[in-house]
Scaffold this motif. Structure first.
Motif, PDB file in Angstrom:
ATOM      1  N   PHE A 169    -174.752 -62.126 -19.935  1.00 43.46           N
ATOM      2  CA  PHE A 169    -174.995 -60.847 -20.680  1.00 43.46           C
ATOM      3  C   PHE A 169    -175.138 -59.771 -19.709  1.00 43.46           C
ATOM      4  CE2 PHE A 169    -177.184 -63.839 -23.639  1.00 43.46           C
ATOM      5  CZ  PHE A 169    -176.513 -63.622 -24.904  1.00 43.46           C
ATOM      6  N   ARG A 170    -174.555 -58.488 -20.109  1.00 41.40           N
ATOM      7  CA  ARG A 170    -174.293 -57.323 -19.262  1.00 41.40           C
ATOM      8  C   ARG A 170    -175.608 -56.998 -18.231  1.00 41.40           C
ATOM      9  NH1 ARG A 170    -171.035 -53.102 -20.003  1.00 41.40           N
ATOM     10  NH2 ARG A 170    -171.722 -51.185 -18.882  1.00 41.40           N
ATOM     11  N   SER A 171    -176.811 -57.288 -18.893  1.00 40.35           N
ATOM     12  CA  SER A 171    -178.138 -56.821 -18.208  1.00 40.35           C
ATOM     13  C   SER A 171    -178.207 -58.049 -16.828  1.00 40.35           C
ATOM     14  CB  SER A 171    -179.309 -56.725 -19.153  1.00 40.35           C
ATOM     15  OG  SER A 171    -179.436 -58.109 -19.607  1.00 40.35           O
ATOM     16  N   TYR A 172    -177.691 -58.796 -16.955  1.00 37.38           N
ATOM     17  CA  TYR A 172    -177.974 -59.862 -15.698  1.00 37.38           C
ATOM     18  C   TYR A 172    -176.551 -60.074 -14.923  1.00 37.38           C
ATOM     19  CZ  TYR A 172    -181.803 -61.937 -18.568  1.00 37.38           C
ATOM     20  OH  TYR A 172    -183.130 -62.162 -19.227  1.00 37.38           O
ATOM     21  N   ALA A 173    -175.993 -58.955 -15.119  1.00 36.59           N
ATOM     22  CA  ALA A 173    -174.504 -59.055 -14.397  1.00 36.59           C
ATOM     23  C   ALA A 173    -174.431 -59.058 -12.773  1.00 36.59           C
ATOM     24  CB  ALA A 173    -173.636 -57.996 -14.880  1.00 36.59           C
ATOM     25  N   HIS A 174    -175.433 -58.145 -12.578  1.00 37.24           N
ATOM     26  CA  HIS A 174    -175.633 -57.942 -10.966  1.00 37.24           C
ATOM     27  C   HIS A 174    -176.346 -59.292 -10.516  1.00 37.24           C
ATOM     28  CE1 HIS A 174    -174.200 -53.977 -10.136  1.00 37.24           C
ATOM     29  NE2 HIS A 174    -174.352 -53.827 -11.268  1.00 37.24           N
ATOM     30  N   TYR A 175    -177.283 -59.693 -11.116  1.00 35.63           N
ATOM     31  CA  TYR A 175    -178.028 -60.878 -10.632  1.00 35.63           C
ATOM     32  C   TYR A 175    -177.048 -61.904 -10.512  1.00 35.63           C
ATOM     33  CZ  TYR A 175    -180.933 -65.049 -11.032  1.00 35.63           C
ATOM     34  OH  TYR A 175    -181.495 -66.324 -10.932  1.00 35.63           O
ATOM     35  N   ALA A 176    -176.156 -62.408 -11.505  1.00 33.07           N
ATOM     36  CA  ALA A 176    -175.492 -63.227 -11.445  1.00 33.07           C
ATOM     37  C   ALA A 176    -174.323 -63.133 -10.232  1.00 33.07           C
ATOM     38  CB  ALA A 176    -174.527 -63.499 -12.904  1.00 33.07           C
ATOM     39  N   TRP A 177    -173.882 -62.074 -10.250  1.00 34.86           N
ATOM     40  CA  TRP A 177    -173.028 -61.626  -9.106  1.00 34.86           C
ATOM     41  C   TRP A 177    -173.639 -61.959  -7.803  1.00 34.86           C
ATOM     42  CZ3 TRP A 177    -167.893 -60.617  -8.748  1.00 34.86           C
ATOM     43  CH2 TRP A 177    -167.413 -59.799  -7.520  1.00 34.86           C
ATOM     44  N   GLU A 178    -174.661 -61.476  -7.494  1.00 33.16           N
ATOM     45  CA  GLU A 178    -175.536 -61.557  -6.190  1.00 33.16           C
ATOM     46  C   GLU A 178    -175.942 -63.110  -6.040  1.00 33.16           C
ATOM     47  OE1 GLU A 178    -178.868 -59.085  -6.394  1.00 33.16           O
ATOM     48  OE2 GLU A 178    -177.571 -57.115  -6.339  1.00 33.16           O
ATOM     49  N   PHE A 179    -176.098 -63.852  -7.079  1.00 31.79           N
ATOM     50  CA  PHE A 179    -176.409 -65.247  -6.799  1.00 31.79           C
ATOM     51  C   PHE A 179    -175.052 -66.225  -6.274  1.00 31.79           C
ATOM     52  CE2 PHE A 179    -176.411 -69.755  -8.054  1.00 31.79           C
ATOM     53  CZ  PHE A 179    -177.912 -70.128  -7.796  1.00 31.79           C
ATOM     54  N   LEU A 180    -174.082 -65.637  -7.027  1.00 31.45           N
ATOM     55  CA  LEU A 180    -172.635 -66.316  -6.642  1.00 31.45           C
ATOM     56  C   LEU A 180    -172.226 -65.973  -5.357  1.00 31.45           C
ATOM     57  CD1 LEU A 180    -170.700 -65.995 -10.076  1.00 31.45           C
ATOM     58  CD2 LEU A 180    -171.383 -67.965  -8.923  1.00 31.45           C
ATOM     59  N   CYS A 181    -172.625 -64.794  -5.005  1.00 34.50           N
ATOM     60  CA  CYS A 181    -171.969 -64.149  -3.728  1.00 34.50           C
ATOM     61  C   CYS A 181    -172.915 -64.901  -2.701  1.00 34.50           C
ATOM     62  CB  CYS A 181    -172.501 -62.799  -3.619  1.00 34.50           C
ATOM     63  SG  CYS A 181    -171.214 -61.632  -4.418  1.00 34.50           S
TER      64      CYS A 181
END
Length: 200
Positions: A169-181
């Motif tokens: 979901f859009r609101s979690y995009a940055h969180y998921a991105w940073e987790f993957l990074c």
């Protein structure tokens, strides 16, 4: 009057150096939430006429023709994927074909962010955030399924053997991105079987 301007959830964000895989956002993904009864022959036929291929009915499967792909989400729900520029036309055609048939077709292109992982080791990286056994034979190319990833709801699509799309979901995009990074950093790389070299 000013026009609405679309901005992807991860606009301006780039993958850092030193990752063991390729990581990027797919910003132009059009998405249509399609609902109807798989047992309704009129619904299935109308969808096939518009899409050019039959909706997948096997759990966790997908189907594609050209630049349109459909992910099975449940017995009465599919996610139709295309380019953003094509989504509105596709939606209009679906609604026209499904007129009078118990169904629902809604453009949800702005609802989710799509993060693509490419390269050897994607499965190991994804398993750092989910309990799914992605190295089992159940997750061949074409497979899709909902999952809990890093404690948030996500949708996984195995595009190719070493290419994965993660929808959040859009609101979690940055969180998921940073987790993957963080989990895809070269020093965090893991090898599931065999002898492993200790980090220096």
């Amino acid at each position: 009057m000013s026009e609405l301007a679309y901005q992807s959830p991860l606009a301006g964000v780039a993958a850092p150096q030193g990752l063991s895989i390729s990581l990027r956002e797919i910003p132009d993904r059009g998405m249509i939430d399609l609902r109807g009864l798989g047992s309704d022959t009129a619904f299935m036929a109308a969808a096939k006429d518009v899409l050019g291929f039959a909706l997948p009915t096997a759990p966790r499967s997908s189907a594609a023709w050209g630049d349109v792909r459909v992910l099975w989400l449940s017995v009465d729900q599919w996610l139709v994927l295309s380019t953003r520029s094509k989504a509105q036309e596709l939606l209009a055609r679906l609604r026209e074909a499904l007129r009078g048939i118990h169904s629902l077709a809604v453009d949800v292109s702005d609802m989710r962010a799509v993060i693509r992982l490419e390269g050897e080791g994607c499965r190991e990286i994804l398993m750092k955030g989910t309990s799914l056994d992605l190295i089992s034979g159940e997750y061949a190319p074409g497979t899709c399924r909902r999952m809990r990833f890093a404690e948030i709801a996500a949708l996984l699509h195995v595009v190719e053997e070493t290419v994965f799309d993660v929808y959040v979901f859009r609101s979690y995009a940055h969180y998921a991105w940073e987790f993957l990074c963080a989990t895809a950093r070269e020093p965090a790389k893991v090898k599931l079987f065999g002898e492993q070299q200790a980090p220096v």
